[in-house]
Design a protein around this motif. Structure first.
Motif, PDB file in Angstrom:
ATOM      1  N   ASP A   1      40.237 -38.109 -44.779  1.00 20.99           N
ATOM      2  CA  ASP A   1      40.103 -37.151 -45.882  1.00 20.99           C
ATOM      3  C   ASP A   1      38.657 -36.682 -45.910  1.00 20.99           C
ATOM      4  N   SER A   2      38.314 -35.845 -44.952  1.00 18.77           N
ATOM      5  CA  SER A   2      36.928 -35.451 -44.748  1.00 18.77           C
ATOM      6  C   SER A   2      36.362 -34.693 -45.946  1.00 18.77           C
ATOM      7  N   CYS A   3      35.116 -35.012 -46.296  1.00 19.85           N
ATOM      8  CA  CYS A   3      34.431 -34.270 -47.362  1.00 19.85           C
ATOM      9  C   CYS A   3      34.045 -32.880 -46.890  1.00 19.85           C
ATOM     10  N   CYS A   4      34.299 -32.561 -45.611  1.00 19.87           N
ATOM     11  CA  CYS A   4      34.040 -31.226 -45.071  1.00 19.87           C
ATOM     12  C   CYS A   4      35.273 -30.338 -45.179  1.00 19.87           C
ATOM     13  N   LYS A   5      36.294 -30.804 -45.895  1.00 19.02           N
ATOM     14  CA  LYS A   5      37.512 -30.023 -46.099  1.00 19.02           C
ATOM     15  C   LYS A   5      37.805 -29.927 -47.587  1.00 19.02           C
ATOM     16  N   GLY A   6      38.152 -28.723 -48.032  1.00 19.14           N
ATOM     17  CA  GLY A   6      38.640 -28.547 -49.395  1.00 19.14           C
ATOM     18  C   GLY A   6      37.578 -28.521 -50.482  1.00 19.14           C
TER      19      GLY A   6
ATOM     20  N   ARG B   1      27.679 -17.340 -47.299  1.00 17.32           N
ATOM     21  CA  ARG B   1      27.749 -16.225 -48.243  1.00 17.32           C
ATOM     22  C   ARG B   1      27.488 -16.738 -49.658  1.00 17.32           C
ATOM     23  N   ASP B   2      26.604 -16.065 -50.388  1.00 12.98           N
ATOM     24  CA  ASP B   2      26.292 -16.425 -51.778  1.00 12.98           C
ATOM     25  C   ASP B   2      25.877 -17.888 -51.909  1.00 12.98           C
ATOM     26  N   GLY B   3      25.112 -18.363 -50.933  1.00 14.19           N
ATOM     27  CA  GLY B   3      24.584 -19.727 -51.006  1.00 14.19           C
ATOM     28  C   GLY B   3      25.571 -20.819 -50.689  1.00 14.19           C
ATOM     29  N   CYS B   4      26.713 -20.463 -50.108  1.00 14.56           N
ATOM     30  CA  CYS B   4      27.735 -21.462 -49.765  1.00 14.56           C
ATOM     31  C   CYS B   4      28.265 -21.201 -48.359  1.00 14.56           C
TER      32      CYS B   4
ATOM     33  N   VAL C   1      31.223 -20.448 -45.914  1.00 17.26           N
ATOM     34  CA  VAL C   1      32.498 -19.754 -46.080  1.00 17.26           C
ATOM     35  C   VAL C   1      33.583 -20.595 -45.415  1.00 17.26           C
ATOM     36  N   LEU C   2      34.470 -21.162 -46.221  1.00 18.07           N
ATOM     37  CA  LEU C   2      35.507 -22.041 -45.678  1.00 18.07           C
ATOM     38  C   LEU C   2      36.522 -21.248 -44.857  1.00 18.07           C
TER      39      LEU C   2
ATOM     40  N   GLU D   1      40.485 -20.558 -43.317  1.00 21.35           N
ATOM     41  CA  GLU D   1      41.753 -20.373 -44.028  1.00 21.35           C
ATOM     42  C   GLU D   1      42.368 -21.698 -44.455  1.00 21.35           C
ATOM     43  N   ASP D   2      42.165 -22.751 -43.656  1.00 23.30           N
ATOM     44  CA  ASP D   2      42.687 -24.062 -44.036  1.00 23.30           C
ATOM     45  C   ASP D   2      41.648 -24.899 -44.775  1.00 23.30           C
ATOM     46  N   GLU D   3      40.642 -24.218 -45.371  1.00 18.56           N
ATOM     47  CA  GLU D   3      39.634 -24.811 -46.256  1.00 18.56           C
ATOM     48  C   GLU D   3      38.761 -25.858 -45.569  1.00 18.56           C
ATOM     49  N   ARG D   4      38.479 -25.631 -44.300  1.00 22.38           N
ATOM     50  CA  ARG D   4      37.531 -26.482 -43.582  1.00 22.38           C
ATOM     51  C   ARG D   4      36.156 -25.822 -43.586  1.00 22.38           C
TER      52      ARG D   4
END
Length: 342
Positions: A21-26, A55-58, A60-61, A63-66
């Protein structure tokens, strides 16, 4: 400056590609200003890739929120390309947490990480202290109140850590101690005292079902648990020590920060309610798998943590409910602790 942290934190290691459950997802990953400026200065193909995926300091995940820099092997391309010291602050720190006070910094590893969760559940709770350079990051607070809360937290940790005291009794005593401190902060006393709350457990789970879910699997899971109350096995004493260590983790992490927001009773209720809910989730896990190993318990505790303490909106909602709803009153929780942990 003193740095105080649970002793087990020194043994924490990210398990990277082995994490289920990677903290790099979701998660939306914010980039601090210093790191953002550095990323903007990186040249070449990797610099181009950085600019295209921020983008905007974050970040960009996908499509599968990775995170766009989480590769197929489950490793971070920023780490491998630029080095560990070039990670943004949140990626470098997570799952570590920190709080600053005058001359004191406290920290630990958060329960929402599966490697940290197993560490928290498997190790006895004890604190270590070391001297570090002054970081000067404390906010404004009342020194007298700080000393009062720190003393109360020490008493609560001692009581919960005493295995000769049943956990239900220890948490009940903890609520009384927190209530006494809360009375010195709030007049009138902010607690809706009532132990005559029919179906209190169902009503508590109903509140958790109404929180904003972080993971799409959480809501069906907790609803499934609530629907299975009548068919669950009896409370398993083998999980008792895990619940005690979860309570210690929550008390250590949250009570001292109440010097800033005045929520010492709310945070103590959060520890008590968390033990009640997680104890039921442990039993539900045993229904589904036929057993409840430490890995199963760590997974359950990690998911609970992710959905509560790692969502600011959900924590704010819970603290409001703890003050307003009669089934979250001290007397109602004491009754429920006795029923659920025996």
């Amino acid at each position: 400056m003193i740095y105080r942290t649970p002793e087990y934190c020194k043994d924490f290691r990210c398990i990277a590609d082995k994490c289920k459950d990677s903290c790099c997802k979701g998660w939306e990953i914010d980039i601090d200003e210093d790191t953002a400026r550095y990323y903007d200065s990186v040249s070449g193909e990797f610099g181009k890739r950085l600019k295209e995926n921020i983008r905007d300091g974050c970040f960009v995940l996908t499509e599968d929120e990775r995170c766009p820099f989480l590769n197929k092997q489950g490793l971070c391309d920023i780490y491998t390309e630029l080095g560990e010291d070039k990670l943004c602050r949140i990626c470098s720190d997570h799952p570590r947490y920190f709080e600053w006070f005058d001359g004191l910094k406290e920290g630990g590893t958060g329960l929402c990480c599966e490697a940290a969760a197993e560490l928290i559940l498997s190790r006895p709770f004890s604190l270590s202290e070391s001297d570090i350079p002054d970081e000067g990051a404390a906010g404004d607070y009342d020194e007298e109140l700080f000393e009062l809360i720190q003393s109360a937290r020490g008493d609560i940790l001692d009581i919960i850590g005493n295995e000769d005291i049943p956990l239900a009794d220890a948490l009940s005593k903890s609520l009384d101690i927190a209530a006494e401190v809360q009375e010195s902060i709030d007049i009138p006393f902010p607690d809706n005292e009532n132990d005559n709350c029919g179906n209190a457990l169902n009503r508590i789970f109903g509140c958790f079902c109404e929180l904003e879910p972080i993971d799409e699997n959480w809501l069906p899971y907790i609803k499934g648990c609530a629907d299975s109350f009548d068919t669950m096995p009896a409370y398993n004493n083998d999980t008792h020590i895990y619940l005690r260590r979860i309570a210690q983790y929550l008390v250590f992490r949250y009570l001292l920060k109440s010097v800033y927001d005045g929520e010492i009773l709310g945070y103590t209720k959060f520890a008590a309610v968390s033990v009640i809910v997680i104890a039921r989730l442990f039993r539900y896990s045993a229904v589904n798998s036929g057993c409840c190993t430490i890995s199963d318990c760590a997974e359950t505790a990690k998911n609970y943590s992710k959905e509560t303490e790692y969502c600011e909106e959900n924590m704010e909602k819970l603290l409001e409910l703890f003050a307003d709803e009669p089934f979250f009153s001290i007397s109602a929780l004491k009754k429920l602790l006795t029923e659920e942990l025996s």
